[in-house]
Motif scaffolding. Structure first.
Motif, PDB file in Angstrom:
ATOM      1  N   UNK A 133       4.055  -8.683  -8.886  1.00 40.35           N
ATOM      2  CA  UNK A 133       4.466  -9.565  -7.804  1.00 40.35           C
ATOM      3  C   UNK A 133       5.799 -10.256  -8.079  1.00 40.35           C
ATOM      4  N   UNK A 134       6.070 -10.494  -9.354  1.00 40.85           N
ATOM      5  CA  UNK A 134       7.328 -11.152  -9.688  1.00 40.85           C
ATOM      6  C   UNK A 134       8.521 -10.304  -9.259  1.00 40.85           C
ATOM      7  N   UNK A 135       8.335  -9.003  -9.252  1.00 48.66           N
ATOM      8  CA  UNK A 135       9.426  -8.090  -8.884  1.00 48.66           C
ATOM      9  C   UNK A 135       9.214  -7.456  -7.518  1.00 48.66           C
ATOM     10  N   UNK A 136       8.190  -7.930  -6.789  1.00 49.04           N
ATOM     11  CA  UNK A 136       7.913  -7.335  -5.465  1.00 49.04           C
ATOM     12  C   UNK A 136       7.796  -5.813  -5.569  1.00 49.04           C
ATOM     13  N   UNK A 137       7.065  -5.351  -6.588  1.00 47.00           N
ATOM     14  CA  UNK A 137       6.930  -3.915  -6.822  1.00 47.00           C
ATOM     15  C   UNK A 137       5.466  -3.513  -6.743  1.00 47.00           C
ATOM     16  N   UNK A 138       5.224  -2.379  -6.112  1.00 44.46           N
ATOM     17  CA  UNK A 138       3.886  -1.807  -6.079  1.00 44.46           C
ATOM     18  C   UNK A 138       3.951  -0.420  -6.700  1.00 44.46           C
ATOM     19  N   UNK A 139       2.929  -0.101  -7.486  1.00 43.63           N
ATOM     20  CA  UNK A 139       2.856   1.178  -8.193  1.00 43.63           C
ATOM     21  C   UNK A 139       1.645   1.975  -7.702  1.00 43.63           C
ATOM     22  N   UNK A 140       1.744   3.283  -7.836  1.00 46.15           N
ATOM     23  CA  UNK A 140       0.597   4.155  -7.622  1.00 46.15           C
ATOM     24  C   UNK A 140       0.540   5.136  -8.778  1.00 46.15           C
ATOM     25  N   UNK A 141      -0.409   4.917  -9.679  1.00 48.00           N
ATOM     26  CA  UNK A 141      -0.636   5.828 -10.789  1.00 48.00           C
ATOM     27  C   UNK A 141      -1.548   6.945 -10.299  1.00 48.00           C
ATOM     28  N   UNK A 142      -1.077   8.164 -10.385  1.00 49.60           N
ATOM     29  CA  UNK A 142      -1.834   9.309  -9.872  1.00 49.60           C
ATOM     30  C   UNK A 142      -2.165  10.250 -11.020  1.00 49.60           C
ATOM     31  N   UNK A 143      -3.438  10.342 -11.341  1.00 52.48           N
ATOM     32  CA  UNK A 143      -3.911  11.207 -12.418  1.00 52.48           C
ATOM     33  C   UNK A 143      -4.700  12.369 -11.851  1.00 52.48           C
TER      34      UNK A 143
ATOM     35  N   UNK B   6       0.795  -1.221   0.000  1.00 52.94           N
ATOM     36  CA  UNK B   6       0.000   0.000   0.000  1.00 52.94           C
ATOM     37  C   UNK B   6       0.821   1.261   0.000  1.00 52.94           C
ATOM     38  N   UNK B   7       0.100   2.369  -0.132  1.00 52.92           N
ATOM     39  CA  UNK B   7       0.700   3.698  -0.129  1.00 52.92           C
ATOM     40  C   UNK B   7       0.022   4.559   0.932  1.00 52.92           C
ATOM     41  N   UNK B   8       0.834   5.261   1.684  1.00 52.95           N
ATOM     42  CA  UNK B   8       0.378   6.228   2.670  1.00 52.95           C
ATOM     43  C   UNK B   8       0.960   7.588   2.298  1.00 52.95           C
ATOM     44  N   UNK B   9       0.421   8.648   2.889  1.00 53.25           N
ATOM     45  CA  UNK B   9       1.000   9.973   2.683  1.00 53.25           C
ATOM     46  C   UNK B   9       0.925  10.768   3.976  1.00 53.25           C
ATOM     47  N   UNK B  10       1.821  11.743   4.074  1.00 49.01           N
ATOM     48  CA  UNK B  10       1.908  12.530   5.295  1.00 49.01           C
ATOM     49  C   UNK B  10       2.403  13.929   4.998  1.00 49.01           C
ATOM     50  N   UNK B  11       1.783  14.899   5.667  1.00 51.86           N
ATOM     51  CA  UNK B  11       2.235  16.280   5.638  1.00 51.86           C
ATOM     52  C   UNK B  11       2.735  16.647   7.024  1.00 51.86           C
ATOM     53  N   UNK B  12       3.604  17.644   7.117  1.00 52.62           N
ATOM     54  CA  UNK B  12       4.163  18.022   8.429  1.00 52.62           C
ATOM     55  C   UNK B  12       3.068  18.342   9.439  1.00 52.62           C
ATOM     56  N   UNK B  13       3.206  17.781  10.617  1.00 47.79           N
ATOM     57  CA  UNK B  13       2.262  18.055  11.685  1.00 47.79           C
ATOM     58  C   UNK B  13       0.967  17.290  11.607  1.00 47.79           C
ATOM     59  N   UNK B  14       0.848  16.445  10.591  1.00 44.44           N
ATOM     60  CA  UNK B  14      -0.385  15.670  10.434  1.00 44.44           C
ATOM     61  C   UNK B  14      -0.075  14.188  10.491  1.00 44.44           C
ATOM     62  N   UNK B  15      -1.066  13.378  10.857  1.00 45.04           N
ATOM     63  CA  UNK B  15      -0.821  11.931  10.902  1.00 45.04           C
ATOM     64  C   UNK B  15      -0.681  11.343   9.506  1.00 45.04           C
ATOM     65  N   UNK B  16       0.041  10.234   9.432  1.00 44.90           N
ATOM     66  CA  UNK B  16       0.173   9.538   8.167  1.00 44.90           C
ATOM     67  C   UNK B  16      -1.162   8.868   7.850  1.00 44.90           C
TER      68      UNK B  16
END
Length: 115
Positions: A73-83, A35-45
């Motif tokens: 999965x073969x490369x143990x890679x996860x992507x996040x395409x953001x449009x 998965x993907x998480x995000x965080x800004x300063x002073x805020x929870x992830x």
């Protein structure tokens, strides 16, 4: 020791696209979720998107229809395409991979969306 290496962050104008990637090295066995998480300063992830080993996905409401999570999965890679990125998507994005015994975090990659 497992390391998650992220790439793909950067500066983009509103409406633009970015694709984040996160690769585990060495390969992780018995993955439950990626998965993907995000965080800004002073805020929870916060969780943005996650995909299970069975391929089930979940998205935070504000990114539904704009972000897509996928894996190689073969490369143990996860992507996040953001449009159609928005200024409120600005944050440090972290990938996380979980197994039955724990979890691993990436180092974070900065995404900045200008208006």
């Amino acid at each position: 020791q497992v390391q998650l290496v992220e790439s793909g962050g950067g500066l983009v104008q509103a409406g633009g696209t970015l694709r984040l990637s996160c690769t585990a090295s060495p390969n992780i066995l018995g993955i439950n979720t990626m998965g993907w998480h995000r965080q800004n300063p002073g805020k929870p992830r916060e969780l943005v998107a996650v995909i299970s080993a069975a391929g089930t996905t979940w998205y935070e409401d504000s990114v539904k229809g704009r972000f897509t999570i996928s894996t190689d999965n073969a490369d143990n890679t996860v992507y996040l395409q953001m449009n159609n990125l928005k200024p409120e998507d600005t944050a440090v994005y972290y990938c996380k991979i979980t197994t039955s015994t724990g979890g691993y975090w990436g180092q974070g990659t900065q995404v900045t969306v200008s208006s």
